[in-house]
Structures are given as structure tokens and as C-alpha cells.
Design a protein around this motif. Sequence first.
Motif, PDB file in Angstrom:
ATOM      1  N   GLY A   1       0.810  -1.218   0.000  1.00  0.00           N
ATOM      2  CA  GLY A   1       0.000   0.000   0.000  1.00  0.00           C
ATOM      3  C   GLY A   1       0.839   1.262   0.000  1.00  0.00           C
ATOM      4  N   ARG A   2       1.087   1.771   1.199  1.00  0.00           N
ATOM      5  CA  ARG A   2       1.724   3.077   1.343  1.00  0.00           C
ATOM      6  C   ARG A   2       3.117   3.161   0.688  1.00  0.00           C
ATOM      7  N   LEU A   3       3.869   2.033   0.737  1.00  0.00           N
ATOM      8  CA  LEU A   3       5.239   2.074   0.214  1.00  0.00           C
ATOM      9  C   LEU A   3       5.344   1.615  -1.232  1.00  0.00           C
ATOM     10  N   ALA A   4       4.257   1.064  -1.783  1.00  0.00           N
ATOM     11  CA  ALA A   4       4.356   0.379  -3.075  1.00  0.00           C
ATOM     12  C   ALA A   4       4.879   1.285  -4.185  1.00  0.00           C
ATOM     13  N   LYS A   5       4.291   2.457  -4.337  1.00  0.00           N
ATOM     14  CA  LYS A   5       4.669   3.322  -5.460  1.00  0.00           C
ATOM     15  C   LYS A   5       6.084   3.877  -5.287  1.00  0.00           C
ATOM     16  N   ALA A   6       6.399   4.271  -4.042  1.00  0.00           N
ATOM     17  CA  ALA A   6       7.751   4.790  -3.776  1.00  0.00           C
ATOM     18  C   ALA A   6       8.794   3.712  -4.082  1.00  0.00           C
ATOM     19  N   ARG A   7       8.485   2.476  -3.664  1.00  0.00           N
ATOM     20  CA  ARG A   7       9.427   1.360  -3.904  1.00  0.00           C
ATOM     21  C   ARG A   7       9.610   1.146  -5.405  1.00  0.00           C
ATOM     22  N   MET A   8       8.490   1.113  -6.125  1.00  0.00           N
ATOM     23  CA  MET A   8       8.552   0.848  -7.565  1.00  0.00           C
ATOM     24  C   MET A   8       9.330   1.963  -8.276  1.00  0.00           C
ATOM     25  N   GLN A   9       9.037   3.224  -7.854  1.00  0.00           N
ATOM     26  CA  GLN A   9       9.732   4.373  -8.437  1.00  0.00           C
ATOM     27  C   GLN A   9      11.238   4.249  -8.256  1.00  0.00           C
ATOM     28  N   LEU A  10      11.634   3.942  -7.022  1.00  0.00           N
ATOM     29  CA  LEU A  10      13.064   3.844  -6.721  1.00  0.00           C
ATOM     30  C   LEU A  10      13.693   2.644  -7.414  1.00  0.00           C
ATOM     31  N   LEU A  11      12.941   1.553  -7.477  1.00  0.00           N
ATOM     32  CA  LEU A  11      13.456   0.332  -8.103  1.00  0.00           C
ATOM     33  C   LEU A  11      13.740   0.574  -9.587  1.00  0.00           C
ATOM     34  N   ILE A  12      12.801   1.269 -10.254  1.00  0.00           N
ATOM     35  CA  ILE A  12      12.980   1.542 -11.688  1.00  0.00           C
ATOM     36  C   ILE A  12      14.180   2.472 -11.887  1.00  0.00           C
ATOM     37  N   PHE A  13      14.237   3.519 -11.051  1.00  0.00           N
ATOM     38  CA  PHE A  13      15.334   4.475 -11.184  1.00  0.00           C
ATOM     39  C   PHE A  13      16.681   3.794 -10.911  1.00  0.00           C
ATOM     40  N   ARG A  14      16.677   2.920  -9.907  1.00  0.00           N
ATOM     41  CA  ARG A  14      17.882   2.187  -9.527  1.00  0.00           C
ATOM     42  C   ARG A  14      18.352   1.295 -10.685  1.00  0.00           C
ATOM     43  N   THR A  15      17.397   0.640 -11.337  1.00  0.00           N
ATOM     44  CA  THR A  15      17.734  -0.240 -12.459  1.00  0.00           C
ATOM     45  C   THR A  15      18.286   0.569 -13.628  1.00  0.00           C
ATOM     46  N   ILE A  16      17.623   1.715 -13.918  1.00  0.00           N
ATOM     47  CA  ILE A  16      18.100   2.563 -15.027  1.00  0.00           C
ATOM     48  C   ILE A  16      19.516   3.057 -14.744  1.00  0.00           C
ATOM     49  N   LEU A  17      19.731   3.480 -13.500  1.00  0.00           N
ATOM     50  CA  LEU A  17      21.043   4.009 -13.113  1.00  0.00           C
ATOM     51  C   LEU A  17      22.119   2.941 -13.266  1.00  0.00           C
ATOM     52  N   LEU A  18      21.778   1.726 -12.883  1.00  0.00           N
ATOM     53  CA  LEU A  18      22.738   0.618 -12.984  1.00  0.00           C
ATOM     54  C   LEU A  18      23.074   0.350 -14.455  1.00  0.00           C
ATOM     55  N   ILE A  19      22.030   0.368 -15.299  1.00  0.00           N
ATOM     56  CA  ILE A  19      22.262   0.123 -16.732  1.00  0.00           C
ATOM     57  C   ILE A  19      23.135   1.234 -17.315  1.00  0.00           C
ATOM     58  N   VAL A  20      22.804   2.496 -16.959  1.00  0.00           N
ATOM     59  CA  VAL A  20      23.587   3.635 -17.463  1.00  0.00           C
ATOM     60  C   VAL A  20      25.052   3.505 -17.032  1.00  0.00           C
ATOM     61  N   SER A  21      25.257   3.130 -15.753  1.00  0.00           N
ATOM     62  CA  SER A  21      26.627   2.985 -15.244  1.00  0.00           C
ATOM     63  C   SER A  21      27.385   1.926 -16.023  1.00  0.00           C
ATOM     64  N   MET A  22      26.714   0.810 -16.279  1.00  0.00           N
ATOM     65  CA  MET A  22      27.384  -0.280 -16.982  1.00  0.00           C
ATOM     66  C   MET A  22      27.703   0.117 -18.429  1.00  0.00           C
ATOM     67  N   VAL A  23      26.774   0.856 -19.047  1.00  0.00           N
ATOM     68  CA  VAL A  23      27.022   1.301 -20.427  1.00  0.00           C
ATOM     69  C   VAL A  23      28.222   2.251 -20.456  1.00  0.00           C
ATOM     70  N   ILE A  24      28.247   3.193 -19.479  1.00  0.00           N
ATOM     71  CA  ILE A  24      29.362   4.159 -19.434  1.00  0.00           C
ATOM     72  C   ILE A  24      30.686   3.435 -19.188  1.00  0.00           C
ATOM     73  N   LEU A  25      30.659   2.489 -18.228  1.00  0.00           N
ATOM     74  CA  LEU A  25      31.876   1.717 -17.927  1.00  0.00           C
ATOM     75  C   LEU A  25      32.345   0.969 -19.179  1.00  0.00           C
ATOM     76  N   THR A  26      31.399   0.356 -19.874  1.00  0.00           N
ATOM     77  CA  THR A  26      31.734  -0.396 -21.084  1.00  0.00           C
ATOM     78  C   THR A  26      32.379   0.525 -22.121  1.00  0.00           C
ATOM     79  N   LEU A  27      31.771   1.712 -22.306  1.00  0.00           N
ATOM     80  CA  LEU A  27      32.306   2.652 -23.294  1.00  0.00           C
ATOM     81  C   LEU A  27      33.706   3.128 -22.915  1.00  0.00           C
ATOM     82  N   VAL A  28      33.882   3.406 -21.608  1.00  0.00           N
ATOM     83  CA  VAL A  28      35.196   3.894 -21.149  1.00  0.00           C
ATOM     84  C   VAL A  28      36.267   2.835 -21.425  1.00  0.00           C
ATOM     85  N   ILE A  29      35.972   1.592 -21.037  1.00  0.00           N
ATOM     86  CA  ILE A  29      36.960   0.519 -21.216  1.00  0.00           C
ATOM     87  C   ILE A  29      37.216   0.280 -22.705  1.00  0.00           C
TER      88      ILE A  29
END
Lengths: 398, 230
Positions: A271-299
Amino acid sequence: MDLAVKDLKRHLGRFLTTVVGVGLLFGTVLAMNGIYRGVVFEGISLIESLNPDLWVVERFRGGPFSEQSTLAEDFHYSVAAVPGVAQASPYIAYPVEREIGGKSKRFTIIGYDVFGGMGGPTKLTVGRGIGQGHYEAVVHKKLGVSLGEKIPLGLHRYTVVGLTDDITSPDGEPVVFLSLPDAQEVLFLRDNETVRNQRERLRRTLARNSSNSLEAAKLLTALQSDTHTINAVLVKLAPGADRLEVARHIEDWLYFSVYTSQEEIDLMLRGRLAKARMQLLIFRTILLIVSMVILTLVIYTFTMEKIRSIAIMKLMGAANWVIIRLVLEQSLLLTLSSFIIGWLVIHNTQYYFPRKIFLTPLDESVTFGLALLGGLFASGLGIWQALKTQPALALGGH
Amino acid sequence: MEALKITGLSKIFGSGRLEVRALEDVSLSIAAGDLVALMGPSGSGKTTLLLCVSLILEPTAGTVVFDGDTIYQDGWTGFDVRRLRREKIGFIFQTSNLIPFLTARENVLLPQDLVGVKGEVAENRAEELLEYMEVAERADYLPPLLSGGEQQRVAIARALANRPRLILADEPTASLDTARGKRVMDLLKKVARENQTAVIAVTHDARMIEGFDRVYHLKDGRLNNSNNHG
């Protein structure tokens, strides 16, 4: 000859800048992990910390945290009388914003039966629990008050007798524990003008519906709003009692809703935490993907910049493992150094965040594992490019 | 003894209408200590010949015998060609092609490292070669901090590091002025004579081949004559 280290030493400034940049990115990913875990941790910390066998709340309500729940205080005697119940304690919790130490602060007041009832602080860092029925408080350290300090709430000043850092409200705000009557008084205390206004309205209503004004004046006192209300009753079961049986009994005979602590946690998460959790989870996943892409490009860029040198080495007859070691070692050094920078940054700044950053070894290991995979993937691309590089490139073509 | 013998070597790029015959039926032999110049217009196949001799490019047909061993014959090679290159062939390029992140000394140490020669032995050899090439005082400089002539001399030192049987030089003086170019060629001659190393040098500049044993002219992939310049 360690070609990878020699190359990095020659480009030390660029390497360090890259490591700091990628490291800060990893730090942000770790922070997002911590923020996500922190929101969940704080959201359910009150429930987990109190952990009664059953929560009795207003009928058909998901209270007391997911939804408002109001019960008459004396119902806890009825709950205590149910077979299988060893103890039933009244409990109230509500958010307030008050001026403390010259600053406006948000916090949650929790009222409980200080004489052996459940619902009080479970772990004190300093001081003692509330020992008298009035004017004492146990306060979360985040509120910024010290032991012995007196904090003004409503008409009275409450002495801080203990400090805790265990529990926060589901919103991450600090909590202030008071005795149940004190908490009710702070909650229901009205401004004098408001009280006079309400009383006058009630008097007029009674006067319109009563045969005479004397009778209305008599009723006026009896019809003042009840301040003896609570949000929930916390239940401890007798040894051997059947939890489901007791819950069904309370629901059927006392007309309340009953939840276990796990059900309360589920209510919060869904209930109360569901949307906040989902929001953060999606952002966290995007951030991780972006980091990995940047790391890959740098290397990959690091490798491609050396492609002519690699061609020269191949022309000189360098074995494949020499080239693979060069690319792989740089990739691992970059990934490892960046992750360490990110780890150090977040572990040294987490306490400056207004809400809890809950860092877990599992999240850190998984993030490191994914970063390593990204690094290895980038190395794979680099190695693939390096190995298919024609030695003739060193001669400027043929 | 012949250091290198090439017989009927051909290299064809592409097929059908796009077919380019870069080398056609090229044969030559070089003895240890011999200096051979390859001349010819651009696109005549000079660099391709060097690449085919060192098996960086696989020839289409022919035979390459190196130091008495047949290292290539009509599409077959049973040799570890990389090992052959790192142990027995030294390369000198048009530009120095030094590894930019290694100092002059480390550039000379690298080929030795690739064949497993390390420590004091490798250091002494590098020192000896840099002194021989008169760039010892610049040993700890990175290539971008060396002049063109110094870079090329370091490149020759690198090519000599593993005492190769054959040096392949692809226009080694192209990026140098005449005086520096002649100095580099003199060093190559000295190396060939003193170490009994066979040298094949590609050049456009006839002034640079004075003292060479033979000069081959390549035109449209064919080796059409040879002269003695000794």
C-alpha cells in the motif's frame, strides 16, 4: 613487463579522473540501493520493532499505519478478556510538526501504556525508559535533543529521559514516545478559541432541539468530544494460543479487524510504500544500466586508443595472451578502483542524507558483480577488436 | 648460407572483376649479412612483399624458406609465425612506430620481454643497443619527446633487440631529412655487416641505397631486375 600498468602510469591524470568519475557513478548506484532499502526499512521499522502477535484495529481499516484507525481506548480491556490473549495494550501514533530548539521539526508521537504495556521503545542508546505517568519522553536521536532537555508539547514541557536510534516513523521521521494520556492530550489539545467556538455551535444545536435551555446546558458537558481514543490494540498471545482462532474471535465478537505483524508489513509494502518502492526500483535499475554502459564505453575507448600499439605488438610477434592481459588488466583495474571510490564515497557520506541509507553487503556484492560483468563484457569487446586487428595496421595498410 | 629464399611468390587480393594481383611470381634470395633494397612506384607491391615474407599476410602461392626451414609453401604453413617474427625478424617502419606509453629503454626491452628475456640481461642488451644507436642519454624519454631521427634510431635498436636473422625496413628514412636518413641507412649497413643480419629495405630514394648489395625493382607486382650497388 606490465604493459597495462605502464600505460596507466603514463596517463595517470586521465586514469584518475576517469576512476573518480566512474566511481562517483558507482557511488550513486550504491546510494540508490541504500535509499531503496532505507525506504523499506524505515517504512516497516515500527512494525518490526514492536512485533506484537496481533494488531487490533478499527473494523475494515488497514490501520494503524497504512490507513487511519480509531478505537475507544477502553476496548483494550475487551480484547484482553478474549481467551488466548495474554496482554492487550492501547497504542496511538500520529505525526506532528512543532517548534523544538527554535526550529520547526516534524516527528511522530507514539503513546503507549508505560506501566508494562507494549508499544514502547525497544532499544535505548542512553538514559532510561519512561518511569512515570506524565511529562517524560523517550526521543529518537534524529530529533537533535539531548538527555535531560525539556521539550515543549502543547501545554506542558516533557523531560527527555532516554534516547533511541532504533525506530523511525514509516516516513523516516524521528519518533517521540510519551505515556498514552500525554500523547492523547497533545493530540486533542485545542486552541481556547476553537474550544469556545465548538462549544457554542453545540449549544445552539442543542437549544434548537431541546425543550429548554437548562436541559441544553446540562447536555453540553456530557456531549464534549471523547479524547480517550487510540489507533490500535497490541496483543500478546498466551503460550499455546492459536493465533488464527484468537483473531477470528476478536473479529467476530468485538467487530474489529485483526492483523499479524507480517500482514501489517505486507499492507505497508503493498500500500503506502508500493509506489515509492517501484519508483526507486525503476530508477535504480536505469542508473545501474547507465553505469554499466558508461563503464563499457570507457573501457572500450581505452582499448581502441591503443589499437595501433596493439597492431605493432602483434607485428612484433606478441602472443595473444600479452594483448588479452593488457586489455583485461586495465579493465579490471578501472572497474575495481572505480567501485572502491564509489564504496568509500557512499560509506563516508551516508550519514549526511536526511533519510536512512541502508547499505547491505548483498546489494554491494551484486552491484560489484554486475560492474565486474560489465567490465568483463567491455574487455571482451576490446579483446575481440584487439585480436582481429591486423598487424599490417602498424604499417599504415598494404 | 641463405637467410631467406623466396620462390614463385604471388599475392592476389579479391576475386573476379575486383581481383588485384599485388605480387606475381616473385623470387629472390638473401644471404646473411646482405643488404637488399626494394624500389618501385607506390602500389607496386613493396610493402606487400615485406608482409608476405614475414607471413603477416598469407601469400596466395609460392615458397618461403627462412634459415633453411620452409615456413610457407603454396597455402601451407606449419610454423608458429608469431614466434618466428618475435625471435628472428626485426621490423623498422616508415614512422618509428614506437609504443607511445613506453620509454625508449622500455621499447627496446619489450621484444626481449616477449621472448622471455628479462632482468639484468635484458637491461644490459637495451643499454648496449641504445649506446650503439647513440641515443643512450635519451633512454628514459617517452617517444613524443624524442626527435624524428632519435625515434627512428630507437626503433632500429628495438628491431635488433633479439638479434634477428632478418630485418624488414619499410621506408625507414621517409620521415627524415636527407642527413638523418643517410645516418639511419649507415646504421643499418653497420648492423648488417657486424651482426650478419640480412636486411630488406623498401625505399623510394636512390640516394639512400649506396653500399647495398642488391637493388630489386618492383613494378605491378613483378620483380623485373636486380643490380649490384656494392
